[in-house]
Design a protein around this motif. Structure first.
Motif, mmCIF file in Angstrom:
data_model
loop_
_atom_site.group_PDB
_atom_site.id
_atom_site.type_symbol
_atom_site.label_atom_id
_atom_site.label_comp_id
_atom_site.label_asym_id
_atom_site.label_seq_id
_atom_site.Cartn_x
_atom_site.Cartn_y
_atom_site.Cartn_z
ATOM 1 N N GLY A 73 0.815 -1.218 0.000
ATOM 2 C CA GLY A 73 0.000 0.000 0.000
ATOM 3 C C GLY A 73 0.843 1.260 0.000
ATOM 4 N N VAL A 74 1.860 1.316 0.848
ATOM 5 C CA VAL A 74 2.714 2.500 0.918
ATOM 6 C C VAL A 74 3.512 2.668 -0.373
ATOM 7 C CG1 VAL A 74 4.701 3.552 2.081
ATOM 8 C CG2 VAL A 74 2.866 2.520 3.430
ATOM 9 N N LEU A 75 4.131 1.584 -0.842
ATOM 10 C CA LEU A 75 4.950 1.685 -2.054
ATOM 11 C C LEU A 75 4.102 2.059 -3.274
ATOM 12 C CD1 LEU A 75 7.471 -1.291 -1.642
ATOM 13 C CD2 LEU A 75 7.888 1.158 -1.284
ATOM 14 N N GLN A 76 2.938 1.457 -3.413
ATOM 15 C CA GLN A 76 2.101 1.751 -4.575
ATOM 16 C C GLN A 76 1.554 3.172 -4.521
ATOM 17 O OE1 GLN A 76 -0.572 -1.641 -4.830
ATOM 18 N NE2 GLN A 76 1.149 -3.011 -5.220
ATOM 19 N N THR A 77 1.288 3.687 -3.327
ATOM 20 C CA THR A 77 0.861 5.081 -3.184
ATOM 21 C C THR A 77 1.958 6.022 -3.672
ATOM 22 O OG1 THR A 77 -0.546 4.552 -1.307
ATOM 23 C CG2 THR A 77 0.145 6.836 -1.508
ATOM 24 N N ARG A 78 3.195 5.605 -3.535
ATOM 25 C CA ARG A 78 4.329 6.435 -3.970
ATOM 26 C C ARG A 78 4.720 6.188 -5.422
ATOM 27 N NH1 ARG A 78 8.402 6.130 1.080
ATOM 28 N NH2 ARG A 78 6.984 6.983 2.629
ATOM 29 N N GLY A 79 3.956 5.357 -6.130
ATOM 30 C CA GLY A 79 4.197 5.162 -7.555
ATOM 31 C C GLY A 79 5.027 3.947 -7.921
ATOM 32 N N PHE A 80 5.413 3.124 -6.957
ATOM 33 C CA PHE A 80 6.148 1.897 -7.265
ATOM 34 C C PHE A 80 5.155 0.820 -7.697
ATOM 35 C CE2 PHE A 80 8.789 4.065 -4.082
ATOM 36 C CZ PHE A 80 9.981 4.148 -4.779
ATOM 37 N N GLN A 81 5.601 -0.029 -8.603
ATOM 38 C CA GLN A 81 4.729 -1.077 -9.131
ATOM 39 C C GLN A 81 5.249 -2.446 -8.735
ATOM 40 O OE1 GLN A 81 4.566 -1.178 -13.388
ATOM 41 N NE2 GLN A 81 2.932 -2.685 -13.438
ATOM 42 N N ARG A 82 4.385 -3.255 -8.140
ATOM 43 C CA ARG A 82 4.740 -4.621 -7.749
ATOM 44 C C ARG A 82 4.617 -5.546 -8.954
ATOM 45 N NH1 ARG A 82 1.835 -8.318 -3.112
ATOM 46 N NH2 ARG A 82 2.708 -10.281 -3.814
ATOM 47 N N VAL A 83 5.639 -6.381 -9.124
ATOM 48 C CA VAL A 83 5.657 -7.387 -10.187
ATOM 49 C C VAL A 83 5.710 -8.743 -9.504
ATOM 50 C CG1 VAL A 83 6.970 -8.287 -12.148
ATOM 51 C CG2 VAL A 83 6.870 -5.812 -11.746
ATOM 52 N N ASP A 84 4.774 -9.620 -9.837
ATOM 53 C CA ASP A 84 4.712 -10.918 -9.166
ATOM 54 C C ASP A 84 5.504 -12.015 -9.865
ATOM 55 O OD1 ASP A 84 3.160 -10.113 -6.990
ATOM 56 O OD2 ASP A 84 1.330 -10.242 -8.177
ATOM 57 N N SER A 85 5.785 -11.844 -11.123
ATOM 58 C CA SER A 85 6.494 -12.882 -11.867
ATOM 59 C C SER A 85 7.995 -12.810 -11.599
ATOM 60 C CB SER A 85 6.246 -12.715 -13.374
ATOM 61 O OG SER A 85 7.110 -13.563 -14.100
ATOM 62 N N ASP A 86 8.601 -13.952 -11.277
ATOM 63 C CA ASP A 86 10.047 -13.960 -11.044
ATOM 64 C C ASP A 86 10.831 -13.967 -12.350
ATOM 65 O OD1 ASP A 86 9.438 -16.535 -11.791
ATOM 66 O OD2 ASP A 86 10.571 -17.487 -10.184
ATOM 67 N N LYS A 87 10.133 -14.021 -13.461
ATOM 68 C CA LYS A 87 10.789 -13.982 -14.769
ATOM 69 C C LYS A 87 10.935 -12.558 -15.298
ATOM 70 C CE LYS A 87 9.262 -18.607 -16.119
ATOM 71 N NZ LYS A 87 9.251 -19.141 -14.830
ATOM 72 N N THR A 88 10.260 -11.622 -14.679
ATOM 73 C CA THR A 88 10.323 -10.226 -15.088
ATOM 74 C C THR A 88 11.366 -9.506 -14.240
ATOM 75 O OG1 THR A 88 7.964 -10.304 -15.592
ATOM 76 C CG2 THR A 88 8.962 -8.124 -15.381
ATOM 77 N N GLU A 89 12.214 -8.723 -14.888
ATOM 78 C CA GLU A 89 13.221 -7.970 -14.145
ATOM 79 C C GLU A 89 12.561 -6.844 -13.368
ATOM 80 O OE1 GLU A 89 16.831 -6.803 -16.016
ATOM 81 O OE2 GLU A 89 16.860 -8.574 -17.299
ATOM 82 N N VAL A 90 13.096 -6.599 -12.182
ATOM 83 C CA VAL A 90 12.593 -5.527 -11.324
ATOM 84 C C VAL A 90 13.764 -4.659 -10.875
ATOM 85 C CG1 VAL A 90 10.557 -6.783 -10.506
ATOM 86 C CG2 VAL A 90 12.716 -7.020 -9.280
ATOM 87 N N ASP A 91 13.437 -3.467 -10.366
ATOM 88 C CA ASP A 91 14.474 -2.539 -9.902
ATOM 89 C C ASP A 91 14.972 -2.876 -8.503
ATOM 90 O OD1 ASP A 91 14.328 -0.995 -12.268
ATOM 91 O OD2 ASP A 91 12.560 0.041 -11.471
ATOM 92 N N PHE A 92 14.096 -3.472 -7.676
ATOM 93 C CA PHE A 92 14.522 -3.860 -6.342
ATOM 94 C C PHE A 92 13.641 -4.983 -5.810
ATOM 95 C CE2 PHE A 92 11.562 -0.337 -5.732
ATOM 96 C CZ PHE A 92 10.786 -0.696 -4.638
ATOM 97 N N LEU A 93 14.191 -5.674 -4.813
ATOM 98 C CA LEU A 93 13.476 -6.741 -4.119
ATOM 99 C C LEU A 93 13.145 -6.246 -2.713
ATOM 100 C CD1 LEU A 93 15.851 -9.694 -5.082
ATOM 101 C CD2 LEU A 93 13.666 -9.106 -6.162
ATOM 102 N N VAL A 94 12.068 -6.777 -2.138
ATOM 103 C CA VAL A 94 11.641 -6.387 -0.796
ATOM 104 C C VAL A 94 11.565 -7.633 0.077
ATOM 105 C CG1 VAL A 94 9.807 -5.329 0.581
ATOM 106 C CG2 VAL A 94 10.261 -4.485 -1.716
#
Length: 189
Positions: A73-94
């Motif tokens: 909720g906090v991250l998405q409010t700030r404009g970050f997008q969650r990606v659920d697929s482990d095959k897609t590259e992301v900018d950071f892990l949580v």
């Protein structure tokens, strides 16, 4: 060594808990000063592995769900997008870690005061009282997906308050996560 193995190895002894009264909450941040955290847009959660479960790291399902929802909720409010697929590259892990520790608090209490008419007639009596309490901590890590190194960490510590309703537990987690993530990507000075 995978990031999951490294992280779960350091959290084997930690228990999941609900943080107590946010008024007494202590929050701090640490981060890699050499690493820029600007331009990050996508993230993915690190999921527990069978290996981490064998090591004794247990998820408390409701706590886990509350923390994930609060962080998302906090991250998405700030404009970050969650990606659920482990095959897609992301900018950071949580990842998050929750822990519990018994603390002691010592207080000096004045128990009596008296006076008299002789030279030794004034007196004060004090007692030392020691009280044990449980302190919970919630740590949120931001991890570089390429190097598998923690690049940002936020932590909240507070007394654990028991006998809370599910709604109160959710509110406490939401408040703790919001305070922790105030410092991401960098705490404001």
């Amino acid at each position: 060594m995978s990031v999951v193995r490294k992280i779960t190895g350091s959290i084997v002894v930690l228990l999941t808990v609900v943080l107590a009264g946010c008024a007494s909450q202590k929050v701090d941040w640490d981060y890699d000063t050499e690493r820029s955290l600007t331009g990050l847009t996508t993230y993915r959660w690190i999921e527990p592995t069978q290996e981490s479960q064998k090591l004794g790291y247990q998820f408390e399902a409701l706590m886990d769900q509350r923390v994930h929802n609060a962080v998302d909720g906090v991250l998405q409010t700030r404009g970050f997008q969650r990606v659920d697929s482990d095959k897609t590259e992301v900018d950071f892990l949580v990842n998050y870690i929750a822990g519990q520790k018994t603390r002691r608090e010592e207080r000096q209490v004045t128990t009596s005061f008296g006076y008299g008419f002789s030279p030794w007639g004034l007196g004060v009596s004090t007692d030392s009282r020691v009280q044990e309490y449980e302190e919970g901590s919630l740590i949120i890590d931001i991890i570089d997906p390429e190097t598998k190194q923690v690049v940002w960490r936020g932590r909240s510590r507070a007394r654990i308050q028991e006998d809370l309703s599910p709604e109160q537990r959710t509110a406490r987690i939401n408040e703790a996560v919001a305070k922790i993530l105030e410092g991401f990507p960098r705490p404001e000075k």
